[in-house]
Motif scaffolding. Sequence first.
Motif, PDB file in Angstrom:
ATOM      1  N   UNK A  21       0.719  -1.175  -0.090  1.00 36.19           N
ATOM      2  CA  UNK A  21       0.108   0.047  -0.143  1.00 36.19           C
ATOM      3  C   UNK A  21       0.938   1.235   0.090  1.00 36.19           C
ATOM      4  N   UNK A  22       1.943   1.381   0.843  1.00 38.29           N
ATOM      5  CA  UNK A  22       2.835   2.290   0.857  1.00 38.29           C
ATOM      6  C   UNK A  22       3.282   2.626  -0.419  1.00 38.29           C
ATOM      7  N   UNK A  23       3.980   1.833  -1.034  1.00 33.36           N
ATOM      8  CA  UNK A  23       4.646   1.970  -2.520  1.00 33.36           C
ATOM      9  C   UNK A  23       3.780   2.310  -3.376  1.00 33.36           C
ATOM     10  N   UNK A  24       2.764   1.765  -3.600  1.00 31.16           N
ATOM     11  CA  UNK A  24       1.565   1.870  -4.537  1.00 31.16           C
ATOM     12  C   UNK A  24       0.888   3.275  -4.210  1.00 31.16           C
ATOM     13  N   UNK A  25       0.417   3.516  -3.055  1.00 29.71           N
ATOM     14  CA  UNK A  25      -0.475   4.804  -2.865  1.00 29.71           C
ATOM     15  C   UNK A  25       0.136   5.798  -1.894  1.00 29.71           C
ATOM     16  N   UNK A  26       1.215   5.322  -1.375  1.00 28.44           N
ATOM     17  CA  UNK A  26       1.713   6.577  -0.424  1.00 28.44           C
ATOM     18  C   UNK A  26       1.225   6.677   1.116  1.00 28.44           C
ATOM     19  N   UNK A  27       2.021   7.085   1.797  1.00 22.86           N
ATOM     20  CA  UNK A  27       1.463   7.179   3.544  1.00 22.86           C
ATOM     21  C   UNK A  27       0.248   7.669   3.522  1.00 22.86           C
ATOM     22  N   UNK A  28      -0.542   8.642   2.986  1.00 21.95           N
ATOM     23  CA  UNK A  28      -1.668   9.036   3.239  1.00 21.95           C
ATOM     24  C   UNK A  28      -2.659   8.068   3.136  1.00 21.95           C
ATOM     25  N   UNK A  29      -2.451   7.000   2.201  1.00 23.91           N
ATOM     26  CA  UNK A  29      -3.532   5.901   1.882  1.00 23.91           C
ATOM     27  C   UNK A  29      -3.433   4.776   3.030  1.00 23.91           C
ATOM     28  N   UNK A  30      -2.352   4.910   3.785  1.00 19.92           N
ATOM     29  CA  UNK A  30      -2.257   3.746   4.920  1.00 19.92           C
ATOM     30  C   UNK A  30      -3.166   3.751   5.883  1.00 19.92           C
ATOM     31  N   UNK A 105       8.711   8.657   4.803  1.00 19.64           N
ATOM     32  CA  UNK A 105       7.665   9.453   4.538  1.00 19.64           C
ATOM     33  C   UNK A 105       6.610   9.329   5.636  1.00 19.64           C
ATOM     34  N   UNK A 106       6.272   8.130   5.832  1.00 17.06           N
ATOM     35  CA  UNK A 106       5.221   7.647   6.788  1.00 17.06           C
ATOM     36  C   UNK A 106       5.545   8.358   8.258  1.00 17.06           C
ATOM     37  N   UNK A 107       6.617   8.219   8.717  1.00 13.37           N
ATOM     38  CA  UNK A 107       7.220   8.501   9.953  1.00 13.37           C
ATOM     39  C   UNK A 107       7.144   9.898  10.141  1.00 13.37           C
ATOM     40  N   UNK A 108       7.450  10.496   9.049  1.00 12.24           N
ATOM     41  CA  UNK A 108       7.508  12.219   9.230  1.00 12.24           C
ATOM     42  C   UNK A 108       6.243  13.003   9.272  1.00 12.24           C
ATOM     43  N   UNK A 109       5.141  11.867   8.544  1.00 12.07           N
ATOM     44  CA  UNK A 109       3.944  12.552   8.559  1.00 12.07           C
ATOM     45  C   UNK A 109       2.836  11.881   9.804  1.00 12.07           C
ATOM     46  N   UNK A 110       3.298  11.147  10.519  1.00 15.09           N
ATOM     47  CA  UNK A 110       2.454  10.984  11.897  1.00 15.09           C
ATOM     48  C   UNK A 110       3.038  10.987  12.822  1.00 15.09           C
ATOM     49  N   UNK A 111       2.602  12.183  13.718  1.00 14.82           N
ATOM     50  CA  UNK A 111       3.062  12.527  15.059  1.00 14.82           C
ATOM     51  C   UNK A 111       2.999  10.975  15.977  1.00 14.82           C
ATOM     52  N   UNK A 117       8.152   5.656  18.322  1.00  7.61           N
ATOM     53  CA  UNK A 117       9.344   5.257  17.685  1.00  7.61           C
ATOM     54  C   UNK A 117      10.338   5.986  18.669  1.00  7.61           C
ATOM     55  N   UNK A 118      10.031   6.891  19.431  1.00 10.25           N
ATOM     56  CA  UNK A 118      11.060   7.800  20.289  1.00 10.25           C
ATOM     57  C   UNK A 118      11.733   6.796  21.461  1.00 10.25           C
ATOM     58  N   UNK A 119      10.764   5.676  21.656  1.00 10.04           N
ATOM     59  CA  UNK A 119      11.085   4.685  22.786  1.00 10.04           C
ATOM     60  C   UNK A 119      12.479   3.886  22.267  1.00 10.04           C
ATOM     61  N   UNK A 120      12.630   3.726  21.009  1.00 16.73           N
ATOM     62  CA  UNK A 120      13.787   3.039  20.505  1.00 16.73           C
ATOM     63  C   UNK A 120      14.800   3.538  19.694  1.00 16.73           C
ATOM     64  N   UNK A 121      14.359   4.743  19.122  1.00 21.51           N
ATOM     65  CA  UNK A 121      15.181   5.566  18.229  1.00 21.51           C
ATOM     66  C   UNK A 121      14.911   6.997  18.761  1.00 21.51           C
ATOM     67  N   UNK A 122      15.532   7.534  19.868  1.00 17.94           N
ATOM     68  CA  UNK A 122      15.161   8.683  20.825  1.00 17.94           C
ATOM     69  C   UNK A 122      15.527   9.991  20.149  1.00 17.94           C
ATOM     70  N   UNK A 123      16.648   9.824  19.236  1.00 14.85           N
ATOM     71  CA  UNK A 123      17.143  11.004  18.156  1.00 14.85           C
ATOM     72  C   UNK A 123      16.935  10.696  16.614  1.00 14.85           C
ATOM     73  N   UNK A 124      16.829  11.728  15.865  1.00 13.58           N
ATOM     74  CA  UNK A 124      16.709  11.605  14.538  1.00 13.58           C
ATOM     75  C   UNK A 124      15.390  10.964  13.823  1.00 13.58           C
TER      76      UNK A 124
END
Length: 199
Positions: A21-30, A105-111, A117-124
């Motif tokens: 779905x991500x590859x075909x339609x992008x993050x907004x369609x997920x 793109x998905x990560x940057x679009x969903x607060x 994800x900050x639990x495992x990747x606290x920065x970046x």
Amino acid sequence: MPTGVAMRDVRDQLFQAAERVLLRDGPSALTSRAVTTEAGCAKGVLHRHFADFDAFLAELVRDRVARLDHQSAALRDSAGTGTVADHLADALTTLFESVAVAIVSLVTSRDELRARLRETTPVGVPLLTEATAMIASYLTAERDRGRIAADADIDALAPTVIGAGHLLFADREAAPPDAVAVRKMVTTVIADVVREPQP
């Protein structure tokens, strides 16, 4: 999928469906419905295995991050062979021709997803952060072999390589860059620090 028919490897099937779905339609369609429809199962299947949709997405991202371990080990083991530019170009192509650009793109679009994800990747940015560490590990191995300058700033060089690579592959509407374009970018980025003979 008819009720009562067991799905094998449910998590993996749902993750693969989400990637399609991500590859075909992008993050907004997920959405959860898009994922379960793509997987051919009832919507309740996802919610039986994950607390909510953001929990599912967080596990999807973590699963894809974990897959970098094998690529990272193979890249590090290639140090001292071939050319640094070829190894980096191949690593970037493998990374970004996959679902990685869509995941970023998905990560940057969903607060809410970023918060989890900050639990495992606290920065970046998750996935990009781990990919940067993969490149840094490889460049350090090459520096130890004298193929990268001893005074090279790996902490600056690795994110530069990843950032430039991400920009090359980030346009979902255009065809991916060819091998020549990727290698040219890598060669330019590392020109001042590479110490191997150029072919």
